[in-house]
Design a protein around this motif. Structure first.
Motif, PDB file in Angstrom:
ATOM      1  N   GLY A  62     123.864 -20.456  19.756  1.00 33.80           N
ATOM      2  CA  GLY A  62     122.946 -20.183  18.656  1.00 33.80           C
ATOM      3  C   GLY A  62     122.653 -18.704  18.504  1.00 33.80           C
ATOM      4  O   GLY A  62     122.601 -18.171  17.384  1.00 33.80           O
TER       5      GLY A  62
ATOM      6  N   LYS B  82     125.310 -22.635  11.482  1.00 35.01           N
ATOM      7  CA  LYS B  82     124.427 -21.655  12.136  1.00 35.01           C
ATOM      8  C   LYS B  82     124.644 -20.251  11.579  1.00 35.01           C
ATOM      9  O   LYS B  82     123.700 -19.495  11.407  1.00 35.01           O
ATOM     10  N   MET B  83     125.886 -19.917  11.279  1.00 35.35           N
ATOM     11  CA  MET B  83     126.160 -18.620  10.667  1.00 35.35           C
ATOM     12  C   MET B  83     125.533 -18.527   9.276  1.00 35.35           C
ATOM     13  O   MET B  83     124.945 -17.506   8.907  1.00 35.35           O
TER      14      MET B  83
ATOM     15  N   CYS C 103     125.882 -16.995  17.070  1.00 38.49           N
ATOM     16  CA  CYS C 103     126.051 -17.334  15.650  1.00 38.49           C
ATOM     17  C   CYS C 103     125.000 -16.641  14.793  1.00 38.49           C
ATOM     18  O   CYS C 103     125.265 -16.265  13.646  1.00 38.49           O
ATOM     19  N   GLY C 104     123.796 -16.468  15.350  1.00 35.96           N
ATOM     20  CA  GLY C 104     122.758 -15.732  14.639  1.00 35.96           C
ATOM     21  C   GLY C 104     123.168 -14.294  14.393  1.00 35.96           C
ATOM     22  O   GLY C 104     122.963 -13.747  13.298  1.00 35.96           O
TER      23      GLY C 104
ATOM     24  N   SER D  36     119.207 -19.699  13.469  1.00 36.94           N
ATOM     25  CA  SER D  36     120.409 -20.223  14.131  1.00 36.94           C
ATOM     26  C   SER D  36     120.054 -20.995  15.393  1.00 36.94           C
ATOM     27  O   SER D  36     120.649 -22.044  15.677  1.00 36.94           O
TER      28      SER D  36
ATOM     29  N   ALA E 123     121.705 -18.351   9.389  1.00 34.41           N
ATOM     30  CA  ALA E 123     121.313 -17.036   9.899  1.00 34.41           C
ATOM     31  C   ALA E 123     121.531 -15.962   8.849  1.00 34.41           C
ATOM     32  O   ALA E 123     120.712 -15.036   8.709  1.00 34.41           O
TER      33      ALA E 123
END
Length: 322
Positions: free
Chosen positions: A212, A43-44, A215-216, A72, A47
């Motif tokens: 999410g 997710k990182m 992590c974004g 993310s 993003a």
């Protein structure tokens, strides 16, 4: 080591800790609900790519930030669908997302920009600029207080302050709200929560969505705040380090801050070999300094820092009894 050097190291520590802290808090919410998330790295990374790519294309870092968070959240939804709805293996789902993100970002970047899987450098409004806090200039010449406030506390991008504020906010949500109480309960005994008439599925999806979002923010900061663009695998294992920090912190927000600052300090020292050589009487290889955060990750995961008990229902899909 003089005072100015110490301030520089602590400043780097704060910057390098920010993506770790955001990812660690993301894992905190997810795992407190009983959903293990190995896919923080994915997710990182996704993003980071979309925030940089859209920021470069649009010229606006805020549009890039929104794109990074959206990407993310899509990955978070996929993980939630696999883990919650279809009751799949949470670890395998996370690993699959990591592999997907690693290959997908390079493929799309090469097709989009033809620069070997990276985005062009971000300039101007396409990246986050440092913020000078009130009175920083006027206090700059004050002994001790001035350098601490001007060089250490002030001068960071807005996402650094967002990450720091997310710690007390996470603590308040988890320990002072009804939602937090239910979230912690569903990670320990989902059957009891279900019996009370609260939807286990909705709570777990909410936790995955929060993960999410965080992590974004972490990925967007990497590409548009800490650096000026996306490069292949730029997360460099930060998602796994964040998981180790979460275990080290025993799934508590304030402890997570301390754990992430420790990892950030190790990364900062790896960039200042002159300081390390001044502290130790022998010359330490640069490769060893660079690997210290990962060595500490292995040490923590091996259980050498004490017993850490995860949520009891973590990693187990919930099947509603009829």
């Amino acid at each position: 080591m003089d005072f100015s050097t110490l301030i520089q190291i602590l400043d780097s520590t704060l910057r390098l800790s920010t993506p770790l802290l955001l990812a660690c808090l993301a894992g905190l919410f997810s795992e407190r609900s009983g959903i293990f998330d190995i896919g923080l790295e994915a997710k990182m990374l996704i993003a980071a790519f979309f925030s940089a790519a859209v920021a470069y294309t649009s010229g606006s870092v805020w549009i890039g930030l929104a794109a990074g968070i959206a990407a993310s959240m899509v990955f978070a939804a996929i993980h939630g669908l696999a883990s919650i709805t279809f009751r799949g293996n949470q670890l395998i789902s996370g690993v699959a997302l990591n592999v997907l993100a690693s290959g997908m970002t390079v493929l799309i970047a090469q097709d989009w920009f033809q620069q070997g899987g990276r985005t062009p450098s971000l300039i101007g409004g396409a990246r986050f600029e440092p913020i000078t806090l009130p009175f920083a200039e006027s206090l700059r010449q004050v002994p001790i207080l001035g350098p601490v406030y001007y060089d250490l506390i002030s001068g960071h991008s807005i996402l650094v302050y967002v990450a720091l504020l997310a710690v007390p906010l996470s603590w308040w949500v988890l320990y002072r709200t009804r939602f937090g109480l239910r979230l912690r309960a569903v990670g320990e005994n989902p059957a009891a929560v279900d019996t009370a008439g609260v939807s286990v599925v909705a709570l777990r999806y909410s936790a995955v969505a929060i993960a999410g979002l965080l992590c974004g923010l972490a990925g967007a900061y990497l590409a548009t705040g800490l650096q000026a663009g996306f490069v292949k695998d730029m997360t460099a294992g930060r998602g796994y380090i964040a998981l180790a920090a979460l275990i080290f912190a025993k799934w508590r927000p304030w402890y997570a801050l301390g754990a992430c600052l420790l990892f950030g300090l190790l990364q900062a020292l790896a960039l200042r070999t002159d300081v390390v050589e001044a502290i130790f009487p022998f010359k330490m290889p640069i490769q060893l300094l660079d690997s210290m955060p990962y060595i500490l990750t292995v040490v923590i995961l091996a259980g050498f820092v004490g017993k850490a008990t995860p949520p009891k229902a973590g990693g187990e899909p919930y099947v509603k009894e009829r």
